[in-house]
Design an enzyme around this catalytic site. Structure first.
Site, PDB file in Angstrom:
ATOM      1  N   HIS A  14       1.035  -1.570  -0.088  1.00 29.01           N
ATOM      2  CA  HIS A  14       0.124   0.212  -0.250  1.00 29.01           C
ATOM      3  C   HIS A  14       0.527   1.435   0.335  1.00 29.01           C
ATOM      4  O   HIS A  14       1.801   1.371   0.413  1.00 29.01           O
ATOM      5  CB  HIS A  14      -0.441   0.211   0.904  1.00 29.01           C
ATOM      6  CG  HIS A  14       0.049  -0.061   2.701  1.00 29.01           C
ATOM      7  ND1 HIS A  14      -0.411  -0.768   3.303  1.00 29.01           N
ATOM      8  CD2 HIS A  14       0.168   1.439   3.092  1.00 29.01           C
ATOM      9  CE1 HIS A  14       0.389  -0.361   4.404  1.00 29.01           C
ATOM     10  NE2 HIS A  14       0.783   1.012   4.428  1.00 29.01           N
ATOM     11  N   GLU A  73      -3.980   3.654   0.972  1.00 32.20           N
ATOM     12  CA  GLU A  73      -4.501   3.682   2.838  1.00 32.20           C
ATOM     13  C   GLU A  73      -4.884   5.631   3.038  1.00 32.20           C
ATOM     14  O   GLU A  73      -3.737   6.133   2.434  1.00 32.20           O
ATOM     15  CB  GLU A  73      -2.612   3.749   3.806  1.00 32.20           C
ATOM     16  CG  GLU A  73      -3.669   4.131   5.144  1.00 32.20           C
ATOM     17  CD  GLU A  73      -2.035   3.038   6.240  1.00 32.20           C
ATOM     18  OE1 GLU A  73      -1.443   2.715   6.002  1.00 32.20           O
ATOM     19  OE2 GLU A  73      -2.915   3.401   6.988  1.00 32.20           O
ATOM     20  N   HIS A 102       2.822  11.680  -6.833  1.00 33.45           N
ATOM     21  CA  HIS A 102       1.286  11.983  -7.079  1.00 33.45           C
ATOM     22  C   HIS A 102       0.894   9.968  -6.576  1.00 33.45           C
ATOM     23  O   HIS A 102       1.864   8.688  -6.929  1.00 33.45           O
ATOM     24  CB  HIS A 102       0.855  11.784  -8.354  1.00 33.45           C
ATOM     25  CG  HIS A 102       2.237  11.438  -9.940  1.00 33.45           C
ATOM     26  ND1 HIS A 102       2.776  11.437  -9.781  1.00 33.45           N
ATOM     27  CD2 HIS A 102       2.100   9.873 -10.572  1.00 33.45           C
ATOM     28  CE1 HIS A 102       3.704  11.292 -10.840  1.00 33.45           C
ATOM     29  NE2 HIS A 102       3.149   9.847 -10.899  1.00 33.45           N
ATOM     30  N   GLU A 148      -2.878  11.189 -10.504  1.00 30.69           N
ATOM     31  CA  GLU A 148      -2.525  11.028 -12.860  1.00 30.69           C
ATOM     32  C   GLU A 148      -3.001  10.291 -13.518  1.00 30.69           C
ATOM     33  O   GLU A 148      -3.479   8.952 -12.681  1.00 30.69           O
ATOM     34  CB  GLU A 148      -0.562  10.405 -12.967  1.00 30.69           C
ATOM     35  CG  GLU A 148      -0.588  10.285 -14.839  1.00 30.69           C
ATOM     36  CD  GLU A 148       0.788   9.745 -14.206  1.00 30.69           C
ATOM     37  OE1 GLU A 148       1.570   9.683 -13.252  1.00 30.69           O
ATOM     38  OE2 GLU A 148       1.496   9.708 -15.705  1.00 30.69           O
TER      39      GLU A 148
END
Lengths: 156, 156
Positions: A14, A73, A102, A148
């Site tokens: 994550h 998360e 990003h 993005e």
């Protein structure tokens, strides 16, 4: 270079970002980007929200969170959503605080996706027509983090 | 909440962070964490490195980058690695620049993984024995970004 034997079975589980207010953030990641909320874990001073795309099978089961990849998360430190003195979080793309860039979402049809984001009044950092790279766009999440948007299968 | 029909096929493709010097960063993500370098794309003023875990099949093919999830993109702005005035990037975890938190790697055996990181002299932000949460650790990448290490299958 081959993967060291000791790292067999490692996974990129994550990415965590902090959010000021979980309400608009969950609305954005669920309704605009189509992720599912897999787990909400409340602690005394903060709450964690784990989101991810449905990959079939057990991918959306809470018990499967630490078995899969590509989880987002969101950390909400309680109180920031109503704190008038809270300055907001840094996107990572401007000084001070430059570092993180990003997250990126691939979509099957980037024209349709961007038209839908426009209809939903999602703010854009970069439209498909802006700048040099005509095949990618950047939208902003409720905290100003850059997201993005890429055509699935694009060859860089 | 079910996924909006318009977002069918969306995927969480990658997370991008900036790195001062690609050499120690690639060493860290490849040799310490066991990711594979899938693609290196050089532009005039910056280079992008796409890394990910081998998921079998085409997962490590360059052409497959935008078809899969859980990619880590490292952006190197040329020159930072030798620029004495370069201040370094923000981890996102302290002011100014708080926002981004960390990426997280799941491992099959967290005790063995942490012992190996110690042998490799990887700096720890939080050892298993530090703090309240005894089942997770945080190590630091060469830029100081936090990398959470989690036991695969842990139930939160």
């Amino acid at each position: 270079m081959s993967q060291p034997a000791e790292t067999q079975g490692y996974g990129f589980n994550h990415t965590m970002i902090r959010v000021k207010d979980p309400k608009p953030s969950l609305e954005f990641y669920q309704n605009v980007l189509g992720m599912s909320l897999i787990r909400e874990k409340k602690y005394e001073t903060f709450t964690l929200y784990f989101l991810g795309y449905d990959r079939g099978g057990d991918s959306l089961k809470e018990s499967h969170i630490m078995e899969r990849e590509a989880i987002l998360e969101l950390t909400h430190n309680h109180g920031t959503e109503t704190d008038e003195n809270f300055q907001g979080y840094a996107s990572g793309n401007t000084e001070p605080g430059r570092g993180f860039g990003h997250i990126a979402i691939t979509v099957p049809n980037i024209q349709e996706a961007c038209e839908r984001f426009e209809r939903l009044n999602v703010p854009f950092k970069k439209r498909l027509t802006d700048g040099k790279m005509k095949e990618i766009a950047f939208i902003l999440d409720p905290d100003g983090y850059w997201v993005e948007i890429i055509q699935k299968g694009l060859r860089l």
